[in-house]
Design a protein around this motif. Structure first.
Motif, PDB file in Angstrom:
ATOM      1  N   VAL A 287      -8.507   5.094   0.467  1.00  0.00           N
ATOM      2  CA  VAL A 287      -7.692   6.039   1.240  1.00  0.00           C
ATOM      3  C   VAL A 287      -8.057   5.905   2.714  1.00  0.00           C
ATOM      4  N   VAL A 288      -7.047   5.667   3.554  1.00  0.00           N
ATOM      5  CA  VAL A 288      -7.266   5.501   4.994  1.00  0.00           C
ATOM      6  C   VAL A 288      -6.319   6.424   5.753  1.00  0.00           C
ATOM      7  N   LEU A 289      -6.871   7.120   6.729  1.00  0.00           N
ATOM      8  CA  LEU A 289      -6.092   7.976   7.619  1.00  0.00           C
ATOM      9  C   LEU A 289      -5.812   7.228   8.910  1.00  0.00           C
ATOM     10  N   VAL A 290      -4.542   7.135   9.283  1.00  0.00           N
ATOM     11  CA  VAL A 290      -4.118   6.493  10.531  1.00  0.00           C
ATOM     12  C   VAL A 290      -3.630   7.581  11.476  1.00  0.00           C
ATOM     13  N   VAL A 291      -4.125   7.578  12.717  1.00  0.00           N
ATOM     14  CA  VAL A 291      -3.773   8.638  13.669  1.00  0.00           C
ATOM     15  C   VAL A 291      -3.522   8.038  15.053  1.00  0.00           C
ATOM     16  N   GLY A 292      -2.482   8.518  15.717  1.00  0.00           N
ATOM     17  CA  GLY A 292      -2.234   8.166  17.108  1.00  0.00           C
ATOM     18  C   GLY A 292      -1.704   9.374  17.851  1.00  0.00           C
ATOM     19  N   ALA A 293      -2.149   9.557  19.090  1.00  0.00           N
ATOM     20  CA  ALA A 293      -1.690  10.696  19.883  1.00  0.00           C
ATOM     21  C   ALA A 293      -1.879  10.386  21.354  1.00  0.00           C
ATOM     22  N   ASP A 294      -1.093  11.059  22.190  1.00  0.00           N
ATOM     23  CA  ASP A 294      -1.172  10.824  23.632  1.00  0.00           C
ATOM     24  C   ASP A 294      -0.813  12.086  24.394  1.00  0.00           C
TER      25      ASP A 294
ATOM     26  N   VAL B 177       0.870  -1.173   0.000  1.00  0.00           N
ATOM     27  CA  VAL B 177       0.000   0.000   0.000  1.00  0.00           C
ATOM     28  C   VAL B 177       0.907   1.223   0.000  1.00  0.00           C
ATOM     29  N   ALA B 178       0.413   2.313  -0.549  1.00  0.00           N
ATOM     30  CA  ALA B 178       1.217   3.531  -0.685  1.00  0.00           C
ATOM     31  C   ALA B 178       1.093   4.407   0.552  1.00  0.00           C
ATOM     32  N   VAL B 179       2.188   5.037   0.920  1.00  0.00           N
ATOM     33  CA  VAL B 179       2.180   6.064   1.959  1.00  0.00           C
ATOM     34  C   VAL B 179       2.132   7.411   1.236  1.00  0.00           C
ATOM     35  N   LEU B 180       0.945   7.999   1.171  1.00  0.00           N
ATOM     36  CA  LEU B 180       0.788   9.269   0.459  1.00  0.00           C
ATOM     37  C   LEU B 180       1.173  10.458   1.312  1.00  0.00           C
ATOM     38  N   GLY B 181       0.982  10.346   2.627  1.00  0.00           N
ATOM     39  CA  GLY B 181       1.259  11.487   3.493  1.00  0.00           C
ATOM     40  C   GLY B 181       1.718  11.063   4.857  1.00  0.00           C
ATOM     41  N   ALA B 182       2.573  11.889   5.476  1.00  0.00           N
ATOM     42  CA  ALA B 182       3.056  11.660   6.838  1.00  0.00           C
ATOM     43  C   ALA B 182       3.074  12.996   7.557  1.00  0.00           C
ATOM     44  N   GLY B 183       2.608  12.993   8.796  1.00  0.00           N
ATOM     45  CA  GLY B 183       2.571  14.235   9.563  1.00  0.00           C
ATOM     46  C   GLY B 183       2.710  13.981  11.041  1.00  0.00           C
ATOM     47  N   MET B 184       3.261  14.935  11.758  1.00  0.00           N
ATOM     48  CA  MET B 184       3.445  14.799  13.201  1.00  0.00           C
ATOM     49  C   MET B 184       3.142  16.109  13.910  1.00  0.00           C
ATOM     50  N   HIS B 185       2.735  15.987  15.158  1.00  0.00           N
ATOM     51  CA  HIS B 185       2.728  17.120  16.090  1.00  0.00           C
ATOM     52  C   HIS B 185       3.980  16.955  16.937  1.00  0.00           C
TER      53      HIS B 185
ATOM     54  N   GLY C 137       1.861  13.494  18.666  1.00  0.00           N
ATOM     55  CA  GLY C 137       0.945  12.845  17.740  1.00  0.00           C
ATOM     56  C   GLY C 137       1.630  12.547  16.425  1.00  0.00           C
ATOM     57  N   ALA C 138       1.119  11.523  15.718  1.00  0.00           N
ATOM     58  CA  ALA C 138       1.654  11.159  14.405  1.00  0.00           C
ATOM     59  C   ALA C 138       0.528  10.606  13.556  1.00  0.00           C
ATOM     60  N   SER C 139       0.657  10.764  12.241  1.00  0.00           N
ATOM     61  CA  SER C 139      -0.414  10.354  11.338  1.00  0.00           C
ATOM     62  C   SER C 139       0.156   9.976   9.979  1.00  0.00           C
ATOM     63  N   LEU C 140      -0.531   9.052   9.309  1.00  0.00           N
ATOM     64  CA  LEU C 140      -0.185   8.628   7.954  1.00  0.00           C
ATOM     65  C   LEU C 140      -1.446   8.606   7.100  1.00  0.00           C
ATOM     66  N   VAL C 141      -1.299   8.946   5.835  1.00  0.00           N
ATOM     67  CA  VAL C 141      -2.348   8.728   4.843  1.00  0.00           C
ATOM     68  C   VAL C 141      -1.890   7.571   3.976  1.00  0.00           C
ATOM     69  N   LEU C 142      -2.617   6.452   4.023  1.00  0.00           N
ATOM     70  CA  LEU C 142      -2.305   5.272   3.235  1.00  0.00           C
ATOM     71  C   LEU C 142      -3.346   5.120   2.132  1.00  0.00           C
ATOM     72  N   SER C 143      -2.917   4.555   1.010  1.00  0.00           N
ATOM     73  CA  SER C 143      -3.856   4.371  -0.097  1.00  0.00           C
ATOM     74  C   SER C 143      -3.501   3.121  -0.881  1.00  0.00           C
TER      75      SER C 143
END
Length: 396
Positions: free
Chosen positions: A105-112, A5-13, A214-220
């Motif tokens: 397209v799926v958004l994956v998010v984790g934060a604490d 699967v493709a990693v279209l986007g990556a982002g962090m706080h 926090g961290a997040s990925l957009v997978l497709s």
């Protein structure tokens, strides 16, 4: 069907101690990932949230929590929990949905938002959980466990305090180059040695902190990525979320259900090496093909153990690998060029996702001053309480 699967986007706080809700960190990371992917929130068909047990009810339904915060638009939601492996399980869930054709397209998010000091066991009494037993029966908090592990490496393999300190020196130097890291100051071996003893032989600077972040990925799907114009995206090739194969132990304690007949013979492999082996097998690669690794360095001694469990060197040779500079930037197999947990601290549901963010930037060649030259294949390694293991292989 390909498993990529493709990693279209990556982002962090950025990690730190910000004193705000985990929802704010996760939402910021998600928006950064969406912007990086060049897609809108309404293009997302599914949200997978990695749960936090410290955020009240919203933390137990993290997928729905982040979907609400971003603005309900009809996406399906899933929430997963696997302690420190939660992020990798969220990635595995998103990947399965894409490969099954349930979403493009799926958004994956984790934060604490982590408390100061020790993590307290959550979920009430758990007498069938070996980690709970460690806390309650042995009184062995995580730093105590780390210290015992370090002593074992010293006794069995001849590792030294200086070796442990050099892991921190290496990771702190990398973290100083990472704008998302909490600690961005280089550290000397003398400073590690002079820091307070927490659990002998480990000092304060040998052990990671607890953090917000926090961290997040957009997978497709690969098809969506091509339609979107991403002709050569970073791809997730394998996700391992295996459990241990240790024999069960019959304990003479009340209220513990045990079954000696369920025990199995150990195969000579550790839990951590089993995690990596499953990832390598699925990806169809070996450790010799890796460009870099991001590993779960709760303590400096545990990072050394990962070198062996990932097959980067023979058993007992981790300190030698470190001393040779092989795991430093510019070395044969750089490890934790992000700075690792030594520079970030633990934001539990986000950290396995953050590891894949780092692989993404490295494989794209956009990691700036900490870029690994020519990076093509990367692996992450992580583990959580109650037998949760995780490893992700990303390629380009």
């Amino acid at each position: 069907m390909t498993g990529d699967v493709a990693v279209l986007g990556a982002g962090m706080h950025p990690w730190g101690k910000w004193g705000r809700s985990f929802v704010e960190y996760g939402t910021a990371a998600a928006r950064a990932a969406l912007a990086d992917a060049g897609i809108g929130w309404r293009d997302v068909q599914s949200v997978v949230g990695a749960d936090t047990v410290r955020g009240g009810y919203p933390g137990y339904v993290a997928g729905a929590t982040f979907a609400k915060a971003l603005g309900w638009q009809g996406a399906r939601v899933t929430s997963v929990y696997a302690a420190c492996a939660s992020g990798a399980q969220a990635i595995a869930t998103a990947r399965a949905q894409i490969l099954a054709g349930l979403a493009d397209v799926v958004l994956v998010v984790g934060a604490d938002a982590a408390p100061k000091g020790f993590f307290r066991p959550a979920g009430g009494d758990r007498p069938d959980d070996p980690d709970w037993l460690r806390f309650r029966v042995l009184g062995a908090t995580n730093p105590t466990y780390f210290g015992l592990y370090a002593r074992r490496r010293m006794a069995v393999h001849g590792d030294t305090l200086e070796d442990f300190a050099q892991v921190k020196v290496k990771n702190a130097a990398c973290g100083a180059l990472n704008p998302h890291a909490r600690y961005r100051t280089a550290v000397s071996a003398e400073e590690v040695a002079a820091s307070a003893v927490v659990a002998d032989p480990l000092r304060l600077l040998d052990i990671c902190a607890t953090s917000d972040g926090g961290a997040s990925l957009v997978l497709s799907s690969m098809e969506f990525a091509r339609r979107h114009g991403a002709t050569d995206p970073v791809r997730i090739r394998a996700v391992s979320t295996v459990t241990p194969t240790y024999p069960n132990t019959v304990l003479d304690l009340p209220d513990i259900a045990t079954d000696s007949a369920a025990g199995v013979e150990p195969d000579g492999a550790s839990f951590r090496s089993s995690i990596a082996r499953a990832a390598y097998e699925e990806a169809g690669i070996g450790p010799e093909e890796l460009s870099l690794a991001e590993v779960y360095d709760l303590s400096t001694a545990l990072e050394l153990q990962w070198y062996e469990d990932l097959g980067l060197c023979a058993e007992g040779a981790a300190a030698k690998l470190l001393r040779e500079g092989a795991t430093a930037p510019g070395g044969r197999i750089p490890v934790n060029v992000s700075g690792g947990l030594a520079s970030f601290g633990e934001a539990v549901p986000a950290q396995a996702i953050a590891q894949v963010c780092e692989l993404t930037w490295q494989l794209r060649g956009t990691a700036g001053a900490r870029q690994v030259t020519g990076a093509r294949v990367g692996i992450t390694a992580n583990q959580g309480l109650f037998g949760h293991g995780s490893s992700v292989v990303a390629v380009r």
